[in-house]
Design an enzyme around this catalytic site. Structure first.
Site, PDB file in Angstrom:
ATOM      1  N   LYS A 187       0.849  -1.189   0.000  1.00 28.31           N
ATOM      2  CA  LYS A 187       0.000   0.000   0.000  1.00 28.31           C
ATOM      3  C   LYS A 187       0.888   1.244   0.000  1.00 28.31           C
ATOM      4  O   LYS A 187       1.970   1.241   0.617  1.00 28.31           O
ATOM      5  CB  LYS A 187      -0.885  -0.041   1.246  1.00 28.31           C
ATOM      6  CG  LYS A 187      -2.003   0.975   1.274  1.00 28.31           C
ATOM      7  CD  LYS A 187      -2.897   0.745   2.496  1.00 28.31           C
ATOM      8  CE  LYS A 187      -4.071   1.699   2.544  1.00 28.31           C
ATOM      9  NZ  LYS A 187      -4.960   1.430   3.694  1.00 28.31           N
ATOM     10  N   SER A 238      -9.814   1.250   2.435  1.00 27.20           N
ATOM     11  CA  SER A 238      -8.912   2.047   1.632  1.00 27.20           C
ATOM     12  C   SER A 238      -7.819   1.243   0.935  1.00 27.20           C
ATOM     13  O   SER A 238      -7.253   1.722  -0.047  1.00 27.20           O
ATOM     14  CB  SER A 238      -8.272   3.112   2.506  1.00 27.20           C
ATOM     15  OG  SER A 238      -7.444   2.516   3.491  1.00 27.20           O
ATOM     16  N   SER A 277     -10.148  -1.228   6.549  1.00 28.89           N
ATOM     17  CA  SER A 277      -9.476  -0.953   5.268  1.00 28.89           C
ATOM     18  C   SER A 277      -8.687  -2.109   4.667  1.00 28.89           C
ATOM     19  O   SER A 277      -8.242  -2.013   3.525  1.00 28.89           O
ATOM     20  CB  SER A 277      -8.549   0.255   5.414  1.00 28.89           C
ATOM     21  OG  SER A 277      -9.298   1.442   5.340  1.00 28.89           O
TER      22      SER A 277
END
Lengths: 103, 474
Positions: free
Chosen positions: B79, B154, B178
Site C-alpha cells: 500500500k 482504503s 481498510s
C-alpha cells in the site's frame, strides 16, 4: 449547530483553506456526521472509569543518537524550499499582519 | 512452462525450492499482467524499477543454497502509505506526491531480511480515508471482477492486485476495515492484526489508536505466513508489544458467537443467506454456534467517527508544506500553510480534519471526544465479557460487509452511506482485537457474480484462532 462561521473558524484553526463554493457543502456534511454521532449521547457511560487515569509513560529512552548530519542531505531533498542546508520559511516575527493572521 | 496463475506464497515457494521457476520469472509474470491490465484498472500507482534486480538477488541466494525462507524471492506489493527507503510514498495524496521516504518502515525491514521482492506501491484512498479508493489523488482502482465497480478501500489497490493476479500477496493498513472490506469485495483473505502486534513505524499515520498493518492474501495459510514475518516488538513504535507465546487451545473451545441483534439490520437478503450458509458450514465442521449479545456494538461506528477524525486532525498537522510535500506559496506563512493544505488535501481529508478539530475543541470535547472514549470502554467491556466466563466463545463472526462491491460513483456524494461500509469491521479497531475476512462465496448483481466475505474476530493476540477457523472453512 454548524454554520459557515464555524467552518471558517475550523479552517483557520487547522490551516486548511476551504473555498467559498465548498463552505456550504462542508456545513451540510459536518451537520450530517455530527447528527449521526450524537447517537452516542443516548448511551449510559456513568459506570466508566476515566481512561485518562490508566495511561502510563511509554516513551523509549532517548539514546543511541546517530552521527549528526548523516541524514541531512536526504531529508533536505524532501523540503520544498531550502537555503544553505536550512529549510526556508517565511518571516514570522516583525512582519506586518503575520502574527495576527495565525491567531 | 509451469502454470503461474493465482499462486499462493506456499505454492510459489515450493516452485522456487524445486527450481521449477525463478524469482525473476515470477516477477516478470506479474510485470506482464500489470503491463496488460493496469492502464485500465489503475491498481498500481508505481512499479519499482529495481524489482527485477531484487528478484535476481533472490535467485542468486537460491542458486547458492542460501535461501532465506518461505518469503525469499516472493513478489509482493505494498500500500502506498508504507515507507521504503528512497522510494516515493504518497498515501494516495497530492500533498505527498513527491515525498521520498528517508528510511525503511519496520515491516519493510523485516520483509527485506526475509528476501521478499517489492513490485510496487498500490492505489488507496487518500491517507487511508475511504472505502472505495475513489478518494485517491490517482483516481479509483477498479474491481478486476467487474470494472464498473469499486475494489473497496482504503487498501483497494492491495486487494485488487491479488484479484487481478498482479502479485502473490500484499500489505495494507486497517483503521476501520481498510484491509478486510476490500478483501471481501475482491474475493480474497484480509487480516487486521491485534493492536500492537505489528509495528507501525514507517506507516503514514491516520488514527493512531486504531491503525494496524495487515496482509492481504489468497489463502489463510498465506496470511499466517506474512503475519509471522511482520509481527513483533519494535522500540520505534511506542504502542508495540511483545507478542505473547501461544497460551493454549482456543479459550472457548469450538464455540462461536453471533451478535444476531446486530447482523440482521440493513443487510441484503442474499448476503444474509450467504452468511447463514457459512454458519451451517461451521456447524458441519463441529463448531457450536450461539447467539451472543453485544449491547454497545451498535455504537462502534459513531465512536469511530469521533475518535478517528480527532486523531486525523492531529496526525495530519505535520503536513505543513514546509519540511516535505507540496508547497503552495501565499502572502505569508499562514497562507503558505493553509493553501498548501487546502490544495494538497482532497475533500474527504479536509472534511475529517475540520470534524476532528471540532470534536476536540473547547465546549465540545466532553460531549463528543470524551463521550466517545467512554463508550469505547463499554464496547471493550462487551467483548471482554463474551470472551470470558463459563459461557465464553472463542470467536465472534459477522458478514464483512452489508453488500458486495458497489458501483463506482454510487456513494461519493453521501459520506454517511460510504461510512456504513465499515459497520461490521470497525468494532475490531475500536477494541484492538484481531479480525479476518475470508471469502464466503458469491451473490449476483446485474448478472455478475460478485464475491462476499465473512468476518471472524478473536480475543487480543489470538490470531491463531482466526487461522484455525479460517482453514476449517476455506
Amino acid at each position: 449547530m454548524i454554520d459557515r462561521e464555524t467552518v471558517e473558524k475550523l479552517a483557520k484553526l487547522t490551516r486548511v483553506e476551504i473555498s467559498e463554493e465548498e463552505k456550504d457543502s462542508m456545513v451540510a456534511d459536518l451537520e450530517a456526521i455530527l447528527g449521526y454521532v450524537s447517537e452516542l449521547s443516548s448511551s449510559d457511560t456513568s459506570s466508566v472509569v476515566d481512561t485518562l487515569d490508566t495511561h502510563r509513560n511509554i516513551f523509549r529512552e532517548d539514546e543511541g543518537a546517530e552521527e549528526p548530519g548523516i541524514h541531512t542531505a536526504k531529508i533536505l531533498a524532501d523540503a520544498p524550499r531550502t537555503e544553505d542546508g536550512y529549510i526556508l520559511v517565511k518571516q514570522v516575527i516583525g512582519e506586518k499582519g503575520a502574527v495576527d493572521s495565525i491567531r | 512452462m509451469t502454470d503461474l496463475k493465482k499462486l499462493t506464497i506456499e505454492k510459489a515457494h515450493e516452485l522456487l525450492v524445486n527450481k521449477e521457476v525463478t524469482s525473476l520469472e515470477l516477477t516478470e509474470y506479474y510485470l506482464a499482467n500489470i503491463e496488460k491490465l493496469n492502464k485500465d484498472l489503475n491498481i498500481y500507482i508505481e512499479v519499482f524499477e529495481d524489482c527485477k534486480t531484487q528478484a535476481m538477488e533472490a535467485d542468486k541466494r537460491i542458486a547458492e543454497g542460501k535461501m532465506l525462507g518461505v518469503l525469499d524471492g516472493i513478489p509482493l506489493a505494498l500500500k502506498d502509505n508504507i515507507l521504503i527507503d528512497g522510494k516515493i510514498a504518497s498515501a494516495g495524496s497530492n500533498i505527498l506526491k513527491n515525498y521520498r521516504a528517508t528510511y525503511d518502515s519496520t515491516v519493510i525491514k523485516k520483509l527485506k531480511e526475509a528476501g521478499a521482492v517489492f513490485l510496487g506501491r498500490t492505489n488507496m484512498d487518500e491517507f487511508a480515508m475511504g472505502s472505495s479508493t475513489e478518494n485517491s489523488a490517482y483516481g479509483v482502482a477498479k474491481n478486476p471482477i467487474d470494472k464498473s465497480r469499486v475494489s473497496g478501500g482504503s487498501s483497494g489497490g492491495s486487494a485488487a492486485a491479488i484479484a487481478a493476479d498482479m502479485a502473490v500477496a500484499t500489505l495494507g493498513s486497517d483503521t476501520g476495515g481498510s484491509v478486510r472490506q476490500p478483501a471481501s469485495l475482491c474475493g480474497i483473505v484480509g487480516l487486521k492484526t491485534t493492536y500492537g502486534s505489528v509495528s507501525r513505524h514507517g506507516l503514514i499515520a491516520m488514527g493512531s489508536s486504531l491503525d494496524q498493518i495487515g496482509p492481504l492474501t489468497r489463502s489463510v495459510e498465506d496470511a499466517e505466513i506474512l503475519f509471522n514475518a511482520i509481527k513483533g516488538y519494535d522500540a520505534m513504535d511506542s504502542t508495540s508489544v511483545e507478542y505473547p507465546a501461544l497460551i493454549d487451545l482456543p479459550a472457548g473451545g469450538k464455540r462461536i458467537g453471533i451478535p444476531r441483534g446486530f447482523v440482521g439490520e440493513g443487510i441484503a437478503a442474499d448476503v444474509l443467506k450467504n452468511f447463514n450458509d457459512t454458519v451451517e458450514k461451521l456447524k458441519s465442521k463441529g463448531y457450536e454456534i450461539v447467539d451472543i449479545d453485544l449491547p454497545n456494538i451498535k455504537y462502534s461506528l459513531p465512536v469511530y467517527y469521533v475518535i478517528m477524525p480527532a486523531e486525523v486532525s492531529t496526525n495530519l498537522a505535520r503536513m505543513d508544506g514546509v519540511r516535505f510535500g507540496l508547497h503552495v506559496d501565499g502572502a505569508n506563512l499562514f497562507e503558505d500553510y493553509s493553501k498548501s493544505r487546502g490544495i494538497g488535501f482532497g475533500r474527504e481529508v479536509r472534511r475529517r480534519i475540520l470534524l476532528g478539530a471540532y470534536v476536540l475543541s473547547a465546549g465540545y470535547y466532553d460531549a463528543y471526544y470524551k463521550k466517545a472514549m467512554d463508550v469505547r470502554e463499554l464496547i471493550r467491556g462487551d467483548f471482554a465479557r463474551v470472551f470470558s466466563g463459563p459461557d465464553r466463545v472463542s470467536a465472534v463472526i459477522t458478514p464483512t460487509t452489508l453488500s458486495p462491491a458497489f458501483k463506482i460513483g454510487e456513494k461519493t456524494t453521501d459520506p454517511l452511506a460510504m461510512y456504513l461500509e465499515d459497520i461490521f469491521t470497525v468494532s475490531a479497531n475500536v477494541v484492538g482485537i484481531p479480525a479476518i475476512s475470508i471469502p464466503s462465496g458469491f451473490v449476483e448483481r446485474d448478472e455478475v457474480s460478485l464475491p462476499l466475505g465473512f468476518q471472524i474476530m478473536a480475543p487480543h493476540f489470538r490470531e491463531d484462532i482466526l487461522f484455525k477457523i479460517g482453514k476449517d472453512v476455506s
